[in-house]
Each structure stands twice: as structure tokens, then as C-alpha cells.
Design a protein around this motif. Structure first.
Motif, PDB file in Angstrom:
ATOM      1  N   ASN A  99       0.826  -1.195   0.000  1.00 25.31           N
ATOM      2  CA  ASN A  99       0.000   0.000   0.000  1.00 25.31           C
ATOM      3  C   ASN A  99       0.863   1.248   0.000  1.00 25.31           C
ATOM      4  O   ASN A  99       1.658   1.438   0.907  1.00 25.31           O
ATOM      5  CB  ASN A  99      -0.894   0.019   1.257  1.00 25.31           C
ATOM      6  CG  ASN A  99      -2.141  -0.821   1.080  1.00 25.31           C
ATOM      7  OD1 ASN A  99      -2.563  -1.083  -0.046  1.00 25.31           O
ATOM      8  ND2 ASN A  99      -2.730  -1.227   2.182  1.00 25.31           N
ATOM      9  N   GLY A 100       0.685   2.083  -0.996  1.00 28.03           N
ATOM     10  CA  GLY A 100       1.271   3.412  -0.967  1.00 28.03           C
ATOM     11  C   GLY A 100       0.215   4.389  -0.466  1.00 28.03           C
ATOM     12  O   GLY A 100      -0.979   4.129  -0.601  1.00 28.03           O
ATOM     13  N   THR A 101       0.660   5.486   0.134  1.00 20.13           N
ATOM     14  CA  THR A 101      -0.297   6.479   0.624  1.00 20.13           C
ATOM     15  C   THR A 101       0.083   7.866   0.130  1.00 20.13           C
ATOM     16  O   THR A 101       1.259   8.178  -0.035  1.00 20.13           O
ATOM     17  CB  THR A 101      -0.342   6.513   2.165  1.00 20.13           C
ATOM     18  OG1 THR A 101       0.975   6.704   2.649  1.00 20.13           O
ATOM     19  CG2 THR A 101      -0.929   5.234   2.734  1.00 20.13           C
ATOM     20  N   VAL A 102      -0.931   8.655  -0.122  1.00 18.07           N
ATOM     21  CA  VAL A 102      -0.737  10.046  -0.538  1.00 18.07           C
ATOM     22  C   VAL A 102      -1.688  10.896   0.282  1.00 18.07           C
ATOM     23  O   VAL A 102      -2.874  10.581   0.395  1.00 18.07           O
ATOM     24  CB  VAL A 102      -1.037  10.240  -2.042  1.00 18.07           C
ATOM     25  CG1 VAL A 102      -0.989  11.722  -2.400  1.00 18.07           C
ATOM     26  CG2 VAL A 102      -0.064   9.466  -2.898  1.00 18.07           C
ATOM     27  N   VAL A 103      -1.168  11.952   0.867  1.00 15.21           N
ATOM     28  CA  VAL A 103      -2.004  12.865   1.640  1.00 15.21           C
ATOM     29  C   VAL A 103      -2.153  14.167   0.865  1.00 15.21           C
ATOM     30  O   VAL A 103      -1.166  14.713   0.351  1.00 15.21           O
ATOM     31  CB  VAL A 103      -1.389  13.125   3.027  1.00 15.21           C
ATOM     32  CG1 VAL A 103      -2.068  14.293   3.722  1.00 15.21           C
ATOM     33  CG2 VAL A 103      -1.481  11.875   3.881  1.00 15.21           C
ATOM     34  N   LEU A 104      -3.383  14.627   0.758  1.00 14.23           N
ATOM     35  CA  LEU A 104      -3.644  15.927   0.125  1.00 14.23           C
ATOM     36  C   LEU A 104      -2.966  17.010   0.956  1.00 14.23           C
ATOM     37  O   LEU A 104      -3.300  17.182   2.130  1.00 14.23           O
ATOM     38  CB  LEU A 104      -5.158  16.164   0.071  1.00 14.23           C
ATOM     39  CG  LEU A 104      -5.636  17.571  -0.326  1.00 14.23           C
ATOM     40  CD1 LEU A 104      -5.298  17.861  -1.781  1.00 14.23           C
ATOM     41  CD2 LEU A 104      -7.127  17.700  -0.087  1.00 14.23           C
ATOM     42  N   PRO A 105      -1.985  17.728   0.376  1.00 15.44           N
ATOM     43  CA  PRO A 105      -1.290  18.737   1.187  1.00 15.44           C
ATOM     44  C   PRO A 105      -2.165  19.967   1.387  1.00 15.44           C
ATOM     45  O   PRO A 105      -2.968  20.323   0.516  1.00 15.44           O
ATOM     46  CB  PRO A 105      -0.052  19.068   0.334  1.00 15.44           C
ATOM     47  CG  PRO A 105      -0.432  18.742  -1.056  1.00 15.44           C
ATOM     48  CD  PRO A 105      -1.456  17.639  -1.006  1.00 15.44           C
ATOM     49  N   THR A 106      -1.993  20.599   2.522  1.00 17.26           N
ATOM     50  CA  THR A 106      -2.774  21.816   2.792  1.00 17.26           C
ATOM     51  C   THR A 106      -2.364  22.940   1.848  1.00 17.26           C
ATOM     52  O   THR A 106      -3.088  23.912   1.688  1.00 17.26           O
ATOM     53  CB  THR A 106      -2.580  22.268   4.246  1.00 17.26           C
ATOM     54  OG1 THR A 106      -1.182  22.466   4.463  1.00 17.26           O
ATOM     55  CG2 THR A 106      -3.082  21.234   5.220  1.00 17.26           C
ATOM     56  N   SER A 107      -1.178  22.766   1.211  1.00 20.16           N
ATOM     57  CA  SER A 107      -0.707  23.794   0.280  1.00 20.16           C
ATOM     58  C   SER A 107      -1.278  23.619  -1.125  1.00 20.16           C
ATOM     59  O   SER A 107      -0.931  24.389  -2.022  1.00 20.16           O
ATOM     60  CB  SER A 107       0.817  23.743   0.206  1.00 20.16           C
ATOM     61  OG  SER A 107       1.226  22.456  -0.213  1.00 20.16           O
ATOM     62  N   ALA A 108      -2.146  22.631  -1.335  1.00 19.03           N
ATOM     63  CA  ALA A 108      -2.725  22.427  -2.667  1.00 19.03           C
ATOM     64  C   ALA A 108      -3.469  23.683  -3.106  1.00 19.03           C
ATOM     65  O   ALA A 108      -4.054  24.395  -2.286  1.00 19.03           O
ATOM     66  CB  ALA A 108      -3.676  21.231  -2.647  1.00 19.03           C
ATOM     67  N   LEU A 109      -3.431  23.953  -4.414  1.00 18.54           N
ATOM     68  CA  LEU A 109      -4.114  25.132  -4.951  1.00 18.54           C
ATOM     69  C   LEU A 109      -5.513  24.751  -5.406  1.00 18.54           C
ATOM     70  O   LEU A 109      -5.763  23.601  -5.760  1.00 18.54           O
ATOM     71  CB  LEU A 109      -3.313  25.714  -6.120  1.00 18.54           C
ATOM     72  CG  LEU A 109      -1.909  26.206  -5.751  1.00 18.54           C
ATOM     73  CD1 LEU A 109      -1.157  26.654  -7.000  1.00 18.54           C
ATOM     74  CD2 LEU A 109      -1.985  27.330  -4.732  1.00 18.54           C
ATOM     75  N   ALA A 110      -6.412  25.751  -5.396  1.00 14.31           N
ATOM     76  CA  ALA A 110      -7.813  25.492  -5.707  1.00 14.31           C
ATOM     77  C   ALA A 110      -8.280  26.355  -6.865  1.00 14.31           C
ATOM     78  O   ALA A 110      -7.904  27.523  -6.981  1.00 14.31           O
ATOM     79  CB  ALA A 110      -8.691  25.750  -4.491  1.00 14.31           C
ATOM     80  N   THR A 111      -9.069  25.742  -7.751  1.00 18.61           N
ATOM     81  CA  THR A 111      -9.824  26.501  -8.738  1.00 18.61           C
ATOM     82  C   THR A 111     -11.220  25.901  -8.748  1.00 18.61           C
ATOM     83  O   THR A 111     -11.466  24.885  -8.121  1.00 18.61           O
ATOM     84  CB  THR A 111      -9.230  26.391 -10.158  1.00 18.61           C
ATOM     85  OG1 THR A 111      -9.311  25.020 -10.571  1.00 18.61           O
ATOM     86  CG2 THR A 111      -7.797  26.863 -10.214  1.00 18.61           C
ATOM     87  N   GLY A 112     -12.133  26.548  -9.467  1.00 22.77           N
ATOM     88  CA  GLY A 112     -13.474  25.977  -9.546  1.00 22.77           C
ATOM     89  C   GLY A 112     -14.517  27.028  -9.762  1.00 22.77           C
ATOM     90  O   GLY A 112     -14.244  28.130 -10.252  1.00 22.77           O
ATOM     91  N   SER A 113     -15.727  26.661  -9.388  1.00 17.15           N
ATOM     92  CA  SER A 113     -16.866  27.566  -9.513  1.00 17.15           C
ATOM     93  C   SER A 113     -17.793  27.256  -8.344  1.00 17.15           C
ATOM     94  O   SER A 113     -17.368  26.629  -7.374  1.00 17.15           O
ATOM     95  CB  SER A 113     -17.563  27.351 -10.861  1.00 17.15           C
ATOM     96  OG  SER A 113     -17.979  26.006 -10.956  1.00 17.15           O
ATOM     97  N   ASP A 114     -19.046  27.701  -8.439  1.00 17.18           N
ATOM     98  CA  ASP A 114     -19.912  27.488  -7.275  1.00 17.18           C
ATOM     99  C   ASP A 114     -20.341  26.025  -7.132  1.00 17.18           C
ATOM    100  O   ASP A 114     -20.863  25.637  -6.094  1.00 17.18           O
ATOM    101  CB  ASP A 114     -21.141  28.412  -7.339  1.00 17.18           C
ATOM    102  CG  ASP A 114     -22.061  28.069  -8.508  1.00 17.18           C
ATOM    103  OD1 ASP A 114     -21.621  27.324  -9.419  1.00 17.18           O
ATOM    104  OD2 ASP A 114     -23.204  28.548  -8.522  1.00 17.18           O
ATOM    105  N   ASP A 115     -20.134  25.212  -8.174  1.00 20.61           N
ATOM    106  CA  ASP A 115     -20.551  23.811  -8.078  1.00 20.61           C
ATOM    107  C   ASP A 115     -19.387  22.835  -8.194  1.00 20.61           C
ATOM    108  O   ASP A 115     -19.623  21.612  -8.234  1.00 20.61           O
ATOM    109  CB  ASP A 115     -21.604  23.500  -9.147  1.00 20.61           C
ATOM    110  CG  ASP A 115     -21.035  23.555 -10.559  1.00 20.61           C
ATOM    111  OD1 ASP A 115     -19.899  24.078 -10.722  1.00 20.61           O
ATOM    112  OD2 ASP A 115     -21.706  23.090 -11.489  1.00 20.61           O
ATOM    113  N   SER A 116     -18.169  23.333  -8.264  1.00 19.22           N
ATOM    114  CA  SER A 116     -17.054  22.392  -8.392  1.00 19.22           C
ATOM    115  C   SER A 116     -15.800  22.951  -7.760  1.00 19.22           C
ATOM    116  O   SER A 116     -15.600  24.160  -7.662  1.00 19.22           O
ATOM    117  CB  SER A 116     -16.796  22.047  -9.862  1.00 19.22           C
ATOM    118  OG  SER A 116     -16.149  23.119 -10.500  1.00 19.22           O
TER     119      SER A 116
END
Ligand SMILES: *[C@@H]1O[C@H](CO)[C@@H](O)[C@H](O)[C@H]1NC(C)=O
Ligand SMILES: *[C@@H]1O[C@H](CO)[C@@H](O)[C@H](O)[C@H]1NC(C)=O
Ligand SMILES: *[C@@H]1O[C@H](CO)[C@@H](O)[C@H](O)[C@H]1NC(C)=O
Ligand SMILES: *[C@@H]1O[C@H](CO)[C@@H](O)[C@H](O)[C@H]1NC(C)=O
Ligand SMILES: *[C@@H]1O[C@H](CO)[C@@H](O)[C@H](O)[C@H]1NC(C)=O
Ligand SMILES: *[C@@H]1O[C@H](CO)[C@@H](O)[C@H](O)[C@H]1NC(C)=O
Ligand SMILES: *[C@@H]1O[C@H](CO)[C@@H](O)[C@H](O)[C@H]1NC(C)=O
Ligand SMILES: CC(=O)N[C@H]1CO[C@H](CO)[C@@H](O)[C@@H]1O
Ligand SMILES: CC(=O)N[C@H]1CO[C@H](CO)[C@@H](O)[C@@H]1O
Length: 305
Positions: A119-136
Motif C-alpha cells: 500500500n502506498g499512501t498520498v495525503v492531500l497537502p494543505t498547500s494544494a491550490l484550488a480553482t473551480g466555480s460554485d458547483d465544483s
């Protein structure tokens, strides 16, 4: 006389010759025999050397057998701590239309070059960048410096049209993720094809749903199995989740929270236990006070008598 002399001479010569010949032959022979024995022994020794050479040749393939897996395959590193990050999506006017706060960890079984599944594991870093809209909401972050590429998580929400609902609801409709096979998290992976996650629609809808203009909140850890269309049978662990899509009112914080049953379960467990402990403590105190009181009154009684 001549015959006698000749005989004597012959005899003497014969004796002398006999003495000479044996003295010459004996060493020769013995030496020869010894020498012959010695070569045989030496021949045996070369044979042993040949056997050794054969053994060495046999040892060589044995050395060749570990050769396909010479470098020991490193085990995947221990899972990183899951920490919740906060991400906002703003529209062109600078108004927040989507807020999210959660921690996420992927657990992915993969095949190593030595044939073992780990099993490998990956944690979503808090430094991840965000884009999107009101529904995504799309979150992305780069891999470690051991490879190149971008990991992505995409969450899409829809407003539901429940027939009896007094309020319009939203729910998570799809969650997909693409993770690069980063040697820092997946050492000795036998494939470099990125891992692709996807939650089943019914699983996604059951996970996040709340009335529009409120936020969905679940601090408890929840684990879901990938997938409907993904390429891996992995696991996603969420914790400290609070999300609010379709924000219309300009505000800076989350709206009123609709909490998950897991969090309510925690509360309903904690309160009765606390009340029970308090009651038990009270009973013990009362009994102790009663016993002490009786002893004192008896002592007082004896003293007065
Ligand atoms: C022949 O073999 C014997 C026994 O192994 C050994 O002692 C001897 O030294 C060998 N002779 C030579 C010339 O190698
Ligand atoms: C492969 O390597 C792992 C270490 O990461 C080890 O635990 C496993 O036993 C190995 N499997 C084989 C088949 O050698
Ligand atoms: C931006 O603000 C203007 C004026 O308030 C409004 O008409 C427009 O719809 C807004 N755009 C978005 C994407 O909300
Ligand atoms: C991988 O993790 C899952 C879920 O925790 C577990 O059931 C499975 O046994 C693990 N596999 C290996 C090879 O450790
Ligand atoms: C990656 O970064 C670490 C430290 O952050 C460094 O020790 C390592 O040498 C780097 N590796 C490469 C391939 O650049
Ligand atoms: C939805 O409304 C129908 C008719 O009004 C009613 O029979 C049904 O029980 C309601 N369902 C729920 C879940 O309230
Ligand atoms: C998101 O919005 C909240 C509230 O407005 C703010 O506290 C937080 O710093 C913002 N986070 C980011 C990454 O912009
Ligand atoms: C032919 C041969 O091996 N001759 C040997 C006979 O014995 C003497 C003494 O040991 C050796 O010197 C010869 O070489
Ligand atoms: C539950 C489910 O659909 N699992 C599938 C996930 O993806 C892998 C790879 O395509 C399939 O083998 C699983 O059956």
C-alpha cells in the motif's frame, strides 16, 4: 682354467652388474612408482580443482539468481499525518462561491518490481491550490522532486430536486482524483500509469448532502472505497470535512452546519457516559458521608454513655 676364470669373471661381473643394475633400477623404479603415485595424486588434485571449478561455475549461476532482484525493494514510507486544509473559490467579482475544509488521504495498493503488492499512501497537502466555480472544486499539487506531474482532485456538486424537500439540497455528484506514481510515495512501482480514483455516484451522494445555503460538516473520519470507473481499488479517508457549494450570500465563513450522523453519534455517546460517571460519583460520595456520619454518631453515643 680359462673357463673357470671366465666363469669367475662372469660371476664377478654379473654380481657387479647385478649390484649396479638393482641399485640403479630400484631407485628408478621406486622413484618412478612414487612419481607415478605422485602424478596420480596430483591428477586427483587437478580433478578436485576441476570440481572446484565446476562448483565455482555452479556458484556463478547461484550468484546470477539473486541478480534479477539485486537491489532490495524499499517499502513504501509510513503514511503522513492527515491535516485539513482550507480552500475558497471566488467568482470574477471576488465573492466566495465555494468553501471547503477537509483532510484527505489516499491508500493505494500497487505492485512493486519484485512482484509484491503493498500500500502506498498520498495525503492531500494543505498547500494544494484550488480553482473551480460554485458547483465544483479542483485541487492540484505537484509531485515530489523525484518525478514531474500534477496530482488533482475534482469534486462536483449538484442541487437535488427532492420532491418533498422543504429546502433545496445539494450533494456530491462525482469525486475523481488522478495521482502520479511518485517514487517518493510509491517506491519500486512496476508501472508508471497514474492512479485514477472515482467514487461511485451513490457513495458520493450519501457522503455529502445538505440543504443549500448551509454547509455539510463531518469531523469524524470516513473511509470510502474507490471506484466505479477508476483504475485502482484504493481507499479514500476524509476527516474534518466542511464544505459549502452554491454560496449566494456574500459572507466570509461557513453557513449553518448540517452535521453528519457520525458526529452526532459521538455526541450522543459522550453525554450519557459523562452523566453516568457524575451520577456514580455522587452515589459514592453520599454512601461515604452516610458511613462516616454513622460512625461519628456511634462514637458520640459511647462517649456520652
Ligand atoms: C601432489 O599431490 C600431493 C597430495 O595432494 C601433494 O602433497 C603434492 O605436493 C603434489 N605434488 C605437486 C608437485 O604438486
Ligand atoms: C518485495 O519487497 C518487499 C519490501 O518492500 C518485501 O517485503 C517483500 O517480501 C518482497 N517480495 C518478494 C516476493 O521478494
Ligand atoms: C458581479 O457583480 C455584478 C454587479 O453586482 C453582477 O451583476 C454580476 O452578476 C456579478 N457576477 C458574478 C459572476 O456573480
Ligand atoms: C492495504 O490497505 C487496505 C486498507 O487499509 C488493507 O485492507 C490491505 O490489507 C492493505 N494491503 C496491504 C498489502 O497491506
Ligand atoms: C529532492 O529534495 C531533497 C530535499 O528536499 C533532496 O535531498 C534530494 O536530493 C532531492 N532529489 C532530487 C532528485 O533532486
Ligand atoms: C413525500 O410525499 C408523499 C406525498 O406527499 C408522501 O406520501 C411521502 O411519504 C413523502 N415522503 C417523505 C420521505 O416524506
Ligand atoms: C478562505 O476564506 C476564509 C474566510 O473568508 C479565510 O479565513 C481563509 O483564509 C480563506 N482561505 C484561503 C486559502 O483563501
Ligand atoms: C626416471 C626417474 O624418475 N628416475 C629417478 C630415479 O630415482 C632417482 C633418485 O630418487 C631420481 O633422481 C631419478 O629422477
Ligand atoms: C468496485 C469497483 O468497481 N471496483 C473496480 C475498480 O477498478 C478496478 C480496475 O479497473 C476494477 O478491477 C474494480 O473491479
Amino acid at each position: 682354467m680359462f673357463i673357470r676364470l671366465a666363469v669367475v669373471a662372469f660371476f664377478v661381473f654379473a654380481v657387479a652388474f647385478a649390484q649396479d643394475v638393482p641399485s640403479t633400477l630400484a631407485p628408478t623404479n621406486s622413484t618412478t612408482s612414487v612419481t607415478s603415485t605422485t602424478p596420480s595424486t596430483n591428477t586427483t588434485t587437478p580433478l578436485t580443482t576441476t570440481t572446484t571449478t565446476t562448483t565455482t561455475t555452479t556458484t556463478a549461476p547461484t550468484t546470477t539468481k539473486p541478480a534479477p532482484a539485486p537491489a532490495p525493494v524499499p517499502a513504501p514510507p509510513a503514511p503522513q499525518k492527515v491535516e485539513a486544509g482550507t480552500w475558497n473559490v471566488t467568482n470574477a467579482n471576488g465573492t466566495q462561491v465555494f468553501r471547503a475544509h477537509f483532510g484527505l488521504r489516499f491508500t493505494i495498493p500497487y505492485k512493486q518490481t519484485n512482484g509484491s503488492f503493498v500500500n502506498g499512501t498520498v495525503v492531500l497537502p494543505t498547500s494544494a491550490l484550488a480553482t473551480g466555480s460554485d458547483d465544483s472544486l479542483t485541487l492540484f499539487w505537484p509531485t515530489s522532486n523525484m518525478t514531474s506531474g500534477t496530482n488533482t482532485v475534482v469534486m462536483k456538486f449538484v442541487k437535488s430536486t427532492a420532491v418533498n424537500a422543504t429546502k433545496e439540497e445539494f450533494h456530491l455528484s462525482t469525486l475523481t482524483a488522478t495521482l502520479i506514481v511518485d517514487p517518493a510515495r510509491f517506491p519500486a512501482a512496476s508501472s508508471v500509469t497514474p492512479f485514477s480514483f472515482s467514487l461511485k455516484p451513490e457513495v458520493a451522494a450519501a457522503f455529502v448532502h445538505a440543504p443549500v445555503d448551509t454547509s455539510y460538516r463531518c469531523y469524524s473520519e470516513q473511509t470510502f472505497a474507490s471506484n466505479a470507473t477508476g483504475t485502482v481499488d484504493g481507499y479514500l479517508l476524509f476527516k474534518d470535512v466542511q464544505v459549502q457549494p452554491f454560496i449566494t450570500a456574500p459572507a466570509t465563513g461557513f453557513g449553518a452546519a448540517t452535521t453528519c450522523s457520525l458526529d452526532r453519534g459521538l455526541t450522543s455517546d459522550v453525554v450519557p457516559i459523562a452523566v453516568g460517571c457524575a451520577l456514580a460519583g455522587l452515589v459514592i460520595v453520599v454512601i461515604a458521608a452516610y458511613i462516616i456520619g454513622r460512625r461519628r454518631s456511634r462514637q458520640n453515643g459511647y462517649t456520652s454513655v
